[in-house]
Design a protein around this motif. Structure first.
Motif, PDB file in Angstrom:
ATOM      1  N   GLN A 170       0.830  -1.204   0.000  1.00  0.00           N
ATOM      2  CA  GLN A 170       0.000   0.000   0.000  1.00  0.00           C
ATOM      3  C   GLN A 170       0.867   1.258   0.000  1.00  0.00           C
ATOM      4  OE1 GLN A 170      -2.504  -0.732   3.419  1.00  0.00           O
ATOM      5  NE2 GLN A 170      -4.122  -1.652   2.168  1.00  0.00           N
ATOM      6  N   ARG A 171       1.935   1.239   0.789  1.00  0.00           N
ATOM      7  CA  ARG A 171       2.851   2.382   0.814  1.00  0.00           C
ATOM      8  C   ARG A 171       3.518   2.578  -0.546  1.00  0.00           C
ATOM      9  NH1 ARG A 171       6.757   1.946   5.809  1.00  0.00           N
ATOM     10  NH2 ARG A 171       7.467   3.927   4.948  1.00  0.00           N
ATOM     11  N   MET A 218       2.335   1.634  -3.485  1.00  0.00           N
ATOM     12  CA  MET A 218       1.324   2.100  -4.443  1.00  0.00           C
ATOM     13  C   MET A 218       0.994   3.579  -4.228  1.00  0.00           C
ATOM     14  SD  MET A 218       1.070  -0.385  -6.420  1.00  0.00           S
ATOM     15  CE  MET A 218      -0.174   0.310  -7.478  1.00  0.00           C
ATOM     16  N   THR A 219       0.972   4.015  -2.978  1.00  0.00           N
ATOM     17  CA  THR A 219       0.737   5.430  -2.688  1.00  0.00           C
ATOM     18  C   THR A 219       1.851   6.279  -3.281  1.00  0.00           C
ATOM     19  OG1 THR A 219      -0.418   4.862  -0.639  1.00  0.00           O
ATOM     20  CG2 THR A 219       0.415   7.113  -0.833  1.00  0.00           C
ATOM     21  N   ARG A 220       3.066   5.818  -3.154  1.00  0.00           N
ATOM     22  CA  ARG A 220       4.199   6.557  -3.727  1.00  0.00           C
ATOM     23  C   ARG A 220       4.115   6.579  -5.253  1.00  0.00           C
ATOM     24  NH1 ARG A 220       8.956   5.606   0.342  1.00  0.00           N
ATOM     25  NH2 ARG A 220       7.979   6.667   2.093  1.00  0.00           N
ATOM     26  N   ASP A 276       1.373   6.563  -6.964  1.00  0.00           N
ATOM     27  CA  ASP A 276       0.311   7.526  -7.272  1.00  0.00           C
ATOM     28  C   ASP A 276       0.838   8.961  -7.199  1.00  0.00           C
ATOM     29  OD1 ASP A 276      -1.504   5.478  -7.676  1.00  0.00           O
ATOM     30  OD2 ASP A 276      -2.371   5.617  -5.659  1.00  0.00           O
ATOM     31  N   ILE A 277       1.633   9.248  -6.189  1.00  0.00           N
ATOM     32  CA  ILE A 277       2.218  10.584  -6.040  1.00  0.00           C
ATOM     33  C   ILE A 277       3.137  10.889  -7.223  1.00  0.00           C
ATOM     34  CG2 ILE A 277       3.820  11.966  -4.650  1.00  0.00           C
ATOM     35  CD1 ILE A 277       2.642  10.480  -2.166  1.00  0.00           C
ATOM     36  N   SER A 313       3.055   9.565 -10.178  1.00  0.00           N
ATOM     37  CA  SER A 313       2.235   9.682 -11.380  1.00  0.00           C
ATOM     38  C   SER A 313       1.646  11.084 -11.514  1.00  0.00           C
ATOM     39  CB  SER A 313       1.118   8.638 -11.349  1.00  0.00           C
ATOM     40  OG  SER A 313       0.254   8.802 -12.436  1.00  0.00           O
ATOM     41  N   GLU A 314       1.158  11.627 -10.414  1.00  0.00           N
ATOM     42  CA  GLU A 314       0.604  12.985 -10.423  1.00  0.00           C
ATOM     43  C   GLU A 314       1.683  14.009 -10.768  1.00  0.00           C
ATOM     44  OE1 GLU A 314      -2.512  14.161 -10.272  1.00  0.00           O
ATOM     45  OE2 GLU A 314      -3.038  12.042 -10.413  1.00  0.00           O
TER      46      GLU A 314
END
Length: 95
Positions: A13-14, A16-18, A20-21, A23-24
């Motif tokens: 999860q950590r 994947m969160t990174r 996502d960040i 990617s933005e």
């Protein structure tokens, strides 16, 4: 090395969160690269698809100075507003 399932899920999860960040941030950088003076820039392929014309027609618009363009690092770009202006002018002449 053994880790239990819960710990593995938390790590994933950590990660994947990174992702996502990141990617933005990439999207933000990409949109900044494809704009000038806050206006969106289109490349040849974008304009060809938008106007549904051939590359020769696009070349003719450039040569006839109907569509302004910009050369950045050897690649041609067009302001979205200039493309819209070309469309408006085409409609007004055909009426």
């Amino acid at each position: 090395m053994n880790i239990d399932r819960t710990e593995f899920i938390l790590w994933m999860q950590r990660i994947m969160t990174r992702f996502d960040i990141l990617s933005e941030k990439v999207k933000e950088n990409q949109s900044a690269l494809n704009s000038i003076d806050g206006e969106q820039l289109l490349d040849n392929q974008d304009v060809l698809q938008l106007l549904k014309i051939s590359s020769r027609s696009l070349q003719r618009y450039r040569s006839d100075k109907k569509l302004p363009y910009y050369t950045i690092s050897g690649k041609l770009y067009y302001k979205l507003s200039d493309v819209h202006e070309l469309i408006r002018n085409s409609f007004s002449r055909s009426n």
